[in-house]
Scaffold this active site. Structure first.
Site, short mmCIF file in Angstrom:
data_model
loop_
_atom_site.label_atom_id
_atom_site.label_comp_id
_atom_site.label_asym_id
_atom_site.label_seq_id
_atom_site.Cartn_x
_atom_site.Cartn_y
_atom_site.Cartn_z
N LYS A 1 -6.70 -20.09 4.35
CA LYS A 1 -5.93 -19.05 5.02
C LYS A 1 -6.49 -18.71 6.41
CE LYS A 1 -8.21 -14.90 3.14
NZ LYS A 1 -8.76 -14.39 4.40
N THR A 2 -7.83 -18.71 6.55
CA THR A 2 -8.41 -18.36 7.86
C THR A 2 -8.02 -19.40 8.91
OG1 THR A 2 -10.29 -17.31 6.74
CG2 THR A 2 -10.54 -17.80 9.07
N ASP B 1 -5.08 -9.47 7.64
CA ASP B 1 -5.75 -10.33 6.67
C ASP B 1 -6.06 -9.51 5.41
OD1 ASP B 1 -6.98 -12.54 5.60
OD2 ASP B 1 -8.85 -12.31 6.72
N GLU B 2 -6.18 -10.19 4.28
CA GLU B 2 -6.51 -9.56 2.98
C GLU B 2 -5.58 -8.36 2.72
OE1 GLU B 2 -8.37 -11.06 1.07
OE2 GLU B 2 -10.00 -12.06 2.13
N GLN C 1 -5.99 -11.81 -6.19
CA GLN C 1 -7.37 -11.47 -5.85
C GLN C 1 -7.51 -10.00 -5.46
OE1 GLN C 1 -9.81 -14.64 -3.80
NE2 GLN C 1 -7.79 -15.45 -3.29
N ARG D 1 -14.75 -19.16 -7.47
CA ARG D 1 -15.88 -19.28 -6.53
C ARG D 1 -16.55 -20.64 -6.68
NH1 ARG D 1 -13.82 -16.73 -3.30
NH2 ARG D 1 -12.15 -16.72 -4.83
#
Length: 690
Positions: free
Chosen positions: A39-40, A231-232, A262, A623
């Site tokens: 995504k970044t 973002d987020e 998330q 993770r």
């Protein structure tokens, strides 16, 4: 706008879904970015594409994130993509940094009496201010300041003004804190105004008020920032959503990036409905799903998908990876949490022998209560680690108290430990007595313990009411020295707890039952540490070697991070699942995959929706890049007795995606060996059936 992106270097390296997201510039856009889906890269390339291919000025773009680190990462990436001239004026900021900028420019327009020289109060300043308010109404001992400040923070993040709380659905007249908040919240805000000060939550609270009271000011910033990215987005709260509504008053060019799967921060006020209802709030929204995962193997993703699909309120998406190979996730059944921690430490030692870099190994826990056993075993195994999102076990007050006792018993000349514990637990020895002891010790050039043992020989001590207490303390240290010379460390430590009535002392120090339980568990963990030390050093029983090894390993872990030949930190990461979000590791251990840990006991007891607990499990599992090892205990010591434990409901029904291993019976076998044993066992059963 002219669409001429087909040959753009910013778009060519993106996968089809990322490209679709990066090339949608005008109008509302929801990018559902699964874990590890790039995504970044997508949003930074989208910004580069906007500036380089569409000629949009950097000063028209606003990108909001939740941490300065995330904002810096986006800026660093953009610097490699876009020349300084093109990106000039771009705002990459946190919500609070943007809010502070707006208030510095416009706070005088609020009907609150602030000017632009206002001060921002930190948590210590807030505590001090609230203490003064409580003191003025003589309620200092009746209310916990941390609880009150937490409630005030929740009110502000829900955009609830002091005058509105009593009619809000969250108000409970039977709750003494809520009742008191009707008085203290207005008083607190009034004091801040008089001091021309804001607390951290006021920044967004006042921006929201400003936009409501002065739509023209909201329009000004909306026209300034014509393209907004967040973002987020799943972590936004109600007040942040209201600010975004203000920023989009003159246009609908808002792109939000996030993953409802998330969303794990509701305890901080995050509201998952912001992302779930985005298409309702912005009806012409284009939705793009990023589902290709570049982090984990497909086997790990199969497990993660099988767990999260049970959440009813979620955006449908399924993570997939081109990394088909990799070991099957493991689930170890262990005897208890000490055994579980021991197995993890032993396996990490095996990984070290296989040249796995420790910086690529993480142990993720649901809560800090799990850390004590893990820290103990890592120290015994001499595995370097760093702790994130928790307090060092050996820095906790009660542990430092007991270690000070052990140090003084081992070395009666340890004046520092003497001074720490002479009145802990309280035994009527005040500052005046301690000062007198120190003066005599300095004059006589003797240790404080010696002066205490000879207290009756010093007139300035004999006239004090605390004389008997001083002599009894000295006798306790002397008797315990003999005790530890004739018994094992763990038995001696248990006896010391009894002599001090230390568990009773702890029960009297904390109001909350959960705090008391944790402190008592820490004390039990220290006994387990001494027991394990005795097992691995059967020829040594003395306190001195034990304390020396403990201090050396603790000093090493705090001050000298182990580094490899290239200077890279060589440590296992021990952290909470919440703190791990956004990180990734080659090898991940997830201890405590059992009922009342994950899902947490509070969620189960409160009959709450367990969807956030399930999302937390999903975050923890994703993770892992290559290897995932989960574990749980058959039993656990609780309230001084062993209690049976159950496997987490999140893993029941997902058995086809992991391999269960009973390490209580086959702990000496490697996983492959156990699989062969199990296959042979089933073959024998089928033969007998024939």
């Amino acid at each position: 706008m002219n669409h001429h992106y087909h040959s753009s270097p910013y778009i060519a390296s993106l996968n089809p879904a990322q490209r679709e997201a990066a090339t949608h510039i005008e109008g509302p856009l929801l990018i559902l970015a699964g874990a590890g889906s790039g995504k970044t890269k997508t949003i930074t390339y989208r910004m580069a594409h906007m500036m380089e291919d569409y000629g949009i000025g950097g000063d028209q773009i606003l990108a909001l994130s939740f941490t300065n680190k995330a904002a810096r990462e986006m800026l660093t990436r953009l610097r490699t993509l876009v020349p300084a001239k093109r990106r000039k004026g771009i705002t990459l900021s946190t919500f609070h940094s943007l809010g502070l900028k707006i208030l510095r420019e416009s706070i005088q327009h609020l009907n609150e009496g602030y000017d632009d020289s206002f001060t921002i109060y930190d948590s210590a300043d807030q505590m001090s201010l609230l203490r003064q308010i409580l003191k003025n109404v003589r309620a200092e001992k009746n209310f916990d300041r941390s609880t009150l400040l937490s409630l005030i923070s929740k009110m502000k993040n829900a955009s609830i003004r002091p005058s509105e709380f009593y009619k809000h659905p969250q108000f409970n007249p039977d709750n003494k804190y809520h009742e008191f908040l009707l008085h203290v919240y207005p008083a607190y805000q009034e004091q801040l105004k008089l001091l021309n000060a804001l607390d951290f939550d006021d920044i967004l609270f006042h921006v929201c008020t400003l936009f409501k009271e002065r739509p023209d000011i909201a329009d000004h910033y909306s026209q300034k920032f014509k393209f907004i990215m967040v973002d987020e987005y799943q972590d936004t709260n109600p007040i942040q959503f209201q600010i975004l509504q203000g920023l989009t008053r003159t246009h609908q060019n808002i792109c939000v990036v996030g993953d409802d799967d998330q969303a794990i921060y509701s305890f901080r006020g995050a509201d998952i409905s912001n992302i779930l209802s985005f298409e309702f709030q912005f009806p012409s929204t284009k939705v793009v799903k990023l589902e290709e995962n570049y982090r984990s193997t497909q086997r790990i993703l199969h497990l993660a998908n099988s767990i999260i699909k049970h959440n009813k309120k979620r955006k449908d998406k399924t993570l997939w990876s081109q990394k088909d190979s990799g070991p099957v996730p493991l689930l170890w059944q262990c005897q208890d949490e000490s055994h579980e921690a021991q197995l993890i430490a032993e396996h990490i030692q095996t990984l070290m022998n296989q040249s796995i870099h420790l910086s690529e190994v993480a142990i993720l826990v649901r809560g800090q209560t799990q850390m004590g056993a893990l820290e103990t075993e890592l120290k015994i195994a001499q595995i370097p680690y760093r702790l994130i999102g928790g307090q060092e076990f050996y820095e906790k007050k009660e542990i430092k108290d007991i270690l000070a006792y052990l140090s003084l018993i081992s070395n009666p000349k340890d004046d520092l430990s003497f001074r720490r514990i002479i009145n802990t637990p309280t035994r009527g020895i005040g500052p005046k007595t301690i000062e007198t002891l120190v003066d005599i010790a300095g004059r006589e050039k003797k240790p404080l313990t010696t002066i205490a043992m000879e207290a009756q020989n010093y007139p300035e001590l004999t006239k004090l009411d605390s004389l008997d207490s001083v002599k009894n303390f000295a006798a306790l240290i002397r008797d315990c020295k003999t005790l530890f010379q004739n018994t094992s460390l763990d038995a001696g430590l248990e006896k010391l707890y009894e002599e001090l009535k230390y568990r009773d002392y702890v029960r009297g120090q904390y109001e909350k039952v959960t705090q008391v339980d944790q402190k008592l568990k820490d004390l039990d963990q220290l006994i387990q540490l001494t027991k394990r030390y005795c097992e691995s050093h059967s020829d040594v029983k003395q306190l001195s070697p034990f304390l020396s090894e403990l201090v050396l390993s603790d000093a090493h872990s705090k001050h000298n991070a182990t580094r490899d030949e290239e200077g890279k930190v060589y440590e296992v990461t021990l952290m909470t699942m919440h703190a791990s979000k956004g990180l990734e590791f080659d090898v991940v251990f997830l201890p405590g995959m059992e009922e009342e840990i994950l899902p947490h006991k509070k969620s189960i007891d409160g009959m709450e929706d367990l969807s956030e607990e399930r999302r937390l499990a999903y975050v923890a599992i994703t993770r892992a890049r290559e290897k995932l090892i989960m574990s749980y205990s058959k039993e656990k010591k609780m309230y001084n007795k062993m209690v049976p434990r159950k496997l987490s409901r999140f893993l029941i029904g997902a058995e086809e995606f992991y391999q269960a291993v009973d390490r209580t019976s086959f702990e000496s076998m490697e996983e492959g060996e156990f699989q062969k044993y199990k296959d042979k066992m089933f073959d024998d059963i089928f033969k007998s059936l024939d």
